[in-house]
Design a protein around this motif. Sequence first.
Motif, mmCIF file in Angstrom:
data_model
loop_
_atom_site.group_PDB
_atom_site.id
_atom_site.type_symbol
_atom_site.label_atom_id
_atom_site.label_comp_id
_atom_site.label_asym_id
_atom_site.label_seq_id
_atom_site.Cartn_x
_atom_site.Cartn_y
_atom_site.Cartn_z
ATOM 1 N N ILE A 59 0.180 -33.136 2.278
ATOM 2 C CA ILE A 59 0.261 -34.571 2.568
ATOM 3 C C ILE A 59 -0.554 -34.845 3.822
ATOM 4 O O ILE A 59 -0.350 -34.220 4.857
ATOM 5 C CB ILE A 59 1.723 -35.007 2.781
ATOM 6 N N ARG A 60 -1.464 -35.781 3.700
ATOM 7 C CA ARG A 60 -2.260 -36.173 4.862
ATOM 8 C C ARG A 60 -1.548 -37.315 5.568
ATOM 9 O O ARG A 60 -1.633 -38.462 5.164
ATOM 10 C CB ARG A 60 -3.660 -36.553 4.425
ATOM 11 N N GLN A 61 -0.828 -36.957 6.596
ATOM 12 C CA GLN A 61 0.003 -37.921 7.318
ATOM 13 C C GLN A 61 -0.815 -39.074 7.883
ATOM 14 O O GLN A 61 -0.332 -40.208 7.945
ATOM 15 C CB GLN A 61 0.772 -37.232 8.444
ATOM 16 N N ASP A 62 -2.046 -38.825 8.295
ATOM 17 C CA ASP A 62 -2.850 -39.901 8.865
ATOM 18 C C ASP A 62 -3.120 -40.998 7.836
ATOM 19 O O ASP A 62 -3.039 -42.189 8.146
ATOM 20 C CB ASP A 62 -4.161 -39.355 9.431
ATOM 21 N N LEU A 63 -3.379 -40.612 6.582
ATOM 22 C CA LEU A 63 -3.597 -41.610 5.535
ATOM 23 C C LEU A 63 -2.302 -42.321 5.151
ATOM 24 O O LEU A 63 -2.306 -43.527 4.882
ATOM 25 C CB LEU A 63 -4.215 -40.973 4.297
ATOM 26 N N VAL A 64 -1.205 -41.591 5.151
ATOM 27 C CA VAL A 64 0.085 -42.198 4.824
ATOM 28 C C VAL A 64 0.432 -43.268 5.853
ATOM 29 O O VAL A 64 0.857 -44.376 5.502
ATOM 30 C CB VAL A 64 1.192 -41.119 4.735
ATOM 31 N N GLU A 65 0.239 -42.971 7.120
ATOM 32 C CA GLU A 65 0.542 -43.929 8.179
ATOM 33 C C GLU A 65 -0.373 -45.150 8.082
ATOM 34 O O GLU A 65 0.068 -46.287 8.289
ATOM 35 C CB GLU A 65 0.418 -43.276 9.554
ATOM 36 N N GLU A 66 -1.646 -44.926 7.762
ATOM 37 C CA GLU A 66 -2.585 -46.037 7.627
ATOM 38 C C GLU A 66 -2.170 -46.969 6.492
ATOM 39 O O GLU A 66 -2.194 -48.198 6.636
ATOM 40 C CB GLU A 66 -3.985 -45.480 7.366
ATOM 41 N N ILE A 67 -1.752 -46.409 5.378
ATOM 42 C CA ILE A 67 -1.328 -47.229 4.238
ATOM 43 C C ILE A 67 -0.023 -47.962 4.555
ATOM 44 O O ILE A 67 0.142 -49.131 4.188
ATOM 45 C CB ILE A 67 -1.191 -46.346 2.976
ATOM 46 N N LYS A 68 0.892 -47.296 5.234
ATOM 47 C CA LYS A 68 2.146 -47.964 5.618
ATOM 48 C C LYS A 68 1.871 -49.187 6.485
ATOM 49 O O LYS A 68 2.490 -50.241 6.306
ATOM 50 C CB LYS A 68 3.062 -46.993 6.372
ATOM 51 N N LEU A 69 0.925 -49.056 7.414
ATOM 52 C CA LEU A 69 0.581 -50.189 8.274
ATOM 53 C C LEU A 69 -0.056 -51.316 7.468
ATOM 54 O O LEU A 69 0.220 -52.500 7.704
ATOM 55 C CB LEU A 69 -0.357 -49.737 9.393
ATOM 56 N N LYS A 70 -0.893 -50.983 6.503
ATOM 57 C CA LYS A 70 -1.520 -52.011 5.677
ATOM 58 C C LYS A 70 -0.488 -52.740 4.820
ATOM 59 O O LYS A 70 -0.569 -53.961 4.646
ATOM 60 C CB LYS A 70 -2.587 -51.388 4.773
ATOM 61 N N ILE A 71 0.470 -52.025 4.283
ATOM 62 C CA ILE A 71 1.495 -52.639 3.431
ATOM 63 C C ILE A 71 2.383 -53.579 4.243
ATOM 64 O O ILE A 71 2.820 -54.622 3.753
ATOM 65 C CB ILE A 71 2.324 -51.551 2.711
ATOM 66 N N GLN A 72 2.648 -53.240 5.492
ATOM 67 C CA GLN A 72 3.485 -54.095 6.343
ATOM 68 C C GLN A 72 2.790 -55.411 6.694
ATOM 69 O O GLN A 72 3.449 -56.386 7.030
ATOM 70 C CB GLN A 72 3.885 -53.348 7.613
#
Length: 95
Positions: A59-72
């Motif tokens: 799991i690439r945590q950096d991409l997961v965090e980026e997507i979470k921020l975009k969804i918010q």
Amino acid sequence: MMIDKVNYVSPVNNLQSTKRSNNVANSQRTSDEISVSEEAKAAAEAMYLKQVSDETPDIRQDLVEEIKLKIQDPNFFSDATIAATADRILSAYGL
């Protein structure tokens, strides 16, 4: 008392009777070569890819965090974003 021979064999005589070959030019010079089968090459590549996959996180945590921020972001789910996403999905399936 002096011992001249051991078991009736003189070590010096054995060395003196050894013939040396100085005829190096007549010997055939061959080059060494190695051939690697396609199966061995494929096995080496598979081993390398396994090593790379073992060292890469699942799991690439950096991409997961980026997507979470975009969804918010409330503006993320606009009609343009949904249409662009749908177009990318359809093009991925060749449609």
